[in-house]
Design a protein around this motif. Structure first.
Motif, mmCIF file in Angstrom:
data_model
loop_
_atom_site.group_PDB
_atom_site.id
_atom_site.type_symbol
_atom_site.label_atom_id
_atom_site.label_comp_id
_atom_site.label_asym_id
_atom_site.label_seq_id
_atom_site.Cartn_x
_atom_site.Cartn_y
_atom_site.Cartn_z
ATOM 1 N N ILE A 157 0.834 -1.209 0.000
ATOM 2 C CA ILE A 157 0.000 0.000 0.000
ATOM 3 C C ILE A 157 0.866 1.255 0.000
ATOM 4 N N GLY A 158 0.268 2.322 -0.541
ATOM 5 C CA GLY A 158 0.976 3.596 -0.628
ATOM 6 C C GLY A 158 0.040 4.763 -0.406
ATOM 7 N N LEU A 159 0.617 5.942 -0.332
ATOM 8 C CA LEU A 159 -0.127 7.185 -0.144
ATOM 9 C C LEU A 159 0.356 8.196 -1.176
ATOM 10 N N SER A 160 -0.537 9.077 -1.590
ATOM 11 C CA SER A 160 -0.192 10.109 -2.559
ATOM 12 C C SER A 160 -0.461 11.496 -1.987
ATOM 13 N N GLU A 161 0.520 12.375 -2.146
ATOM 14 C CA GLU A 161 0.405 13.777 -1.729
ATOM 15 C C GLU A 161 0.057 13.912 -0.245
ATOM 16 N N VAL A 162 0.885 13.311 0.612
ATOM 17 C CA VAL A 162 0.658 13.407 2.051
ATOM 18 C C VAL A 162 1.786 14.183 2.712
ATOM 19 N N SER A 163 1.495 14.695 3.898
ATOM 20 C CA SER A 163 2.513 15.373 4.696
ATOM 21 C C SER A 163 3.344 14.334 5.445
ATOM 22 N N ALA A 164 4.474 14.776 5.967
ATOM 23 C CA ALA A 164 5.321 13.890 6.766
ATOM 24 C C ALA A 164 4.571 13.404 8.007
ATOM 25 N N GLU A 165 3.790 14.276 8.613
ATOM 26 C CA GLU A 165 3.031 13.908 9.814
ATOM 27 C C GLU A 165 2.017 12.809 9.498
ATOM 28 N N THR A 166 1.303 12.963 8.388
ATOM 29 C CA THR A 166 0.320 11.954 7.996
ATOM 30 C C THR A 166 0.996 10.625 7.686
ATOM 31 N N HIS A 171 1.993 4.973 8.774
ATOM 32 C CA HIS A 171 2.994 3.911 8.834
ATOM 33 C C HIS A 171 2.942 3.162 10.168
ATOM 34 N N ALA A 172 2.454 3.847 11.195
ATOM 35 C CA ALA A 172 2.323 3.210 12.504
ATOM 36 C C ALA A 172 1.190 2.187 12.523
ATOM 37 N N VAL A 173 0.254 2.325 11.586
ATOM 38 C CA VAL A 173 -0.889 1.406 11.505
ATOM 39 C C VAL A 173 -0.564 0.200 10.628
ATOM 40 N N HIS A 174 0.045 0.471 9.481
ATOM 41 C CA HIS A 174 0.431 -0.599 8.549
ATOM 42 C C HIS A 174 1.610 -0.086 7.723
ATOM 43 N N PRO A 175 2.614 -0.930 7.456
ATOM 44 C CA PRO A 175 3.773 -0.463 6.692
ATOM 45 C C PRO A 175 3.377 0.136 5.342
ATOM 46 N N ILE A 176 3.848 1.348 5.104
ATOM 47 C CA ILE A 176 3.622 2.024 3.833
ATOM 48 C C ILE A 176 4.814 1.746 2.937
ATOM 49 N N THR A 177 4.563 1.270 1.741
ATOM 50 C CA THR A 177 5.645 0.940 0.816
ATOM 51 C C THR A 177 6.123 2.153 0.039
ATOM 52 N N ALA A 178 5.206 3.040 -0.355
ATOM 53 C CA ALA A 178 5.604 4.162 -1.199
ATOM 54 C C ALA A 178 4.729 5.380 -0.976
#
Length: 333
Positions: A157-166, A171-178
């Protein structure tokens, strides 16, 4: 094409992928001019021959049409490709965009099943949240995305256009790959807003979309009138009026370096992104451009050349925002 680990969860991709957005419309409007489906599919096939097997799409594009086009291109050869798609811009049951952002767990479950059908596959390699839903805690959205990994529908899973805080919360909930965000010689904000530092700290991969500055760095645009009538770039402040011509002056200086190195401006811009150690997904719908882009991997820079290039477009140098006011509220969520 060289390959690299994207993040620390095990995904391996080429250092340059293929952005498929421009191969279809969004809500009836052209993205980067008219596209031909047959040529777009041929471009995806040529990309694979060049070692570019990382395809980036989204349910937003079309909506849904882009995923269906990708499905045609990969049919019968699914496992040869790494397919990334995105969800979050709400699409109703009539396949119409509402333009709301929806990250609720029930919508996550609905979106993945729709994308699996559209892509003609039983798994997605990399599934991104396209934009953060301000009404839904990121922990809830990512928790639901994590369930997709457990069920086998999604590998990473990944995230798009997020802040460092988000990113840290997610990532604390589930490992973010990208994390995917706009990054190019003309958009260097990620270097200073904390997101690149956060990805490095957490072992999260960084994917740069629009590494050619939405085509501006190709050097082919000389006037705002060069955009087709319903090209969405006409609505971007960076390409309007005075801003366009201010940025054109910066591009002229970049072109001088490209000429000295005997490469195209596009190749120079893509080579620079590679030097920064991130994966890029330049978009094209034509075979000749995928071949040109692929050759960028052979370009190297001396320390002096790199310093000269970056001095032309320091952070904040370019004129105008990268989106209109409404869309700017959705970035760095």
């Amino acid at each position: 094409m060289k390959r690299t680990r994207l993040g620390s969860q095990g995904l391996e991709v080429p250092v340059q992928g293929l952005g498929c957005m421009g191969m279809t419309t969004i809500a009836g409007g052209n993205i980067y001019g008219l596209a031909d489906e047959k040529e777009s599919i041929a471009t995806i096939h040529r990309a694979l021959e060049l070692g570019i097997d990382f395809l980036d799409t989204a349910d937003l594009y079309g909506p849904l049409l882009n995923e269906r086009l990708v499905a045609k291109a990969i049919r019968g050869n699914r496992d040869a490709f790494t397919v990334a798609t995105k969800f979050g811009f709400e699409i109703d049951d009539h396949e119409q965009l509402t333009w709301a952002i929806n990250g609720r767990p029930e919508y996550v479950a609905k979106s993945i099943d729709r994308s699996l059908r559209n892509l003609g596959t039983d798994y997605i390699d990399l599934y991104y949240l396209h934009r953060v839903d301000p009404q839904t805690p990121i922990e809830e959205t990512v928790g639901a995305m994590g369930e997709l990994v457990k069920s086998g529908k999604v590998k990473y899973i990944g995230l798009s256009e997020v802040s460092a805080e988000t990113l840290r919360k997610a990532h604390a909930v589930h490992p973010i790959t990208a994390v995917q965000t706009e990054y190019s010689l003309f958009e260097r904000e990620p270097e200073v807003n904390g997101i690149m530092d956060a990805t490095e700290e957490l072992g999260v991969g960084f994917v740069a979309y629009s590494p050619l500055g939405r085509g501006f760095l190709s050097g082919q645009l000389k006037s705002p009138d060069d955009f087709e009538e319903n090209d969405f770039r006409r609505g971007i402040p960076r390409f309007q009026g005075e801003n366009f011509y201010k940025n054109l002056e910066l591009l002229k200086e970049i072109n001088k370096i490209a000429e000295r190195k005997q490469v195209t401006p596009s190749q120079l811009a893509l080579a620079w992104v590679m030097v920064k150690g991130v994966v890029s997904i330049p978009g094209t719908k034509r075979i000749r451009y995928i071949e040109e882009n692929a050759s960028a991997g052979e370009i190297t820079f001396s320390t002096e050349e790199l310093a000269a290039l970056e001095s032309i477009v320091e952070v904040g140098t370019t004129a105008g925002n990268r989106y209109d006011a409404g869309m700017m509220t959705l970035v760095n969520g």
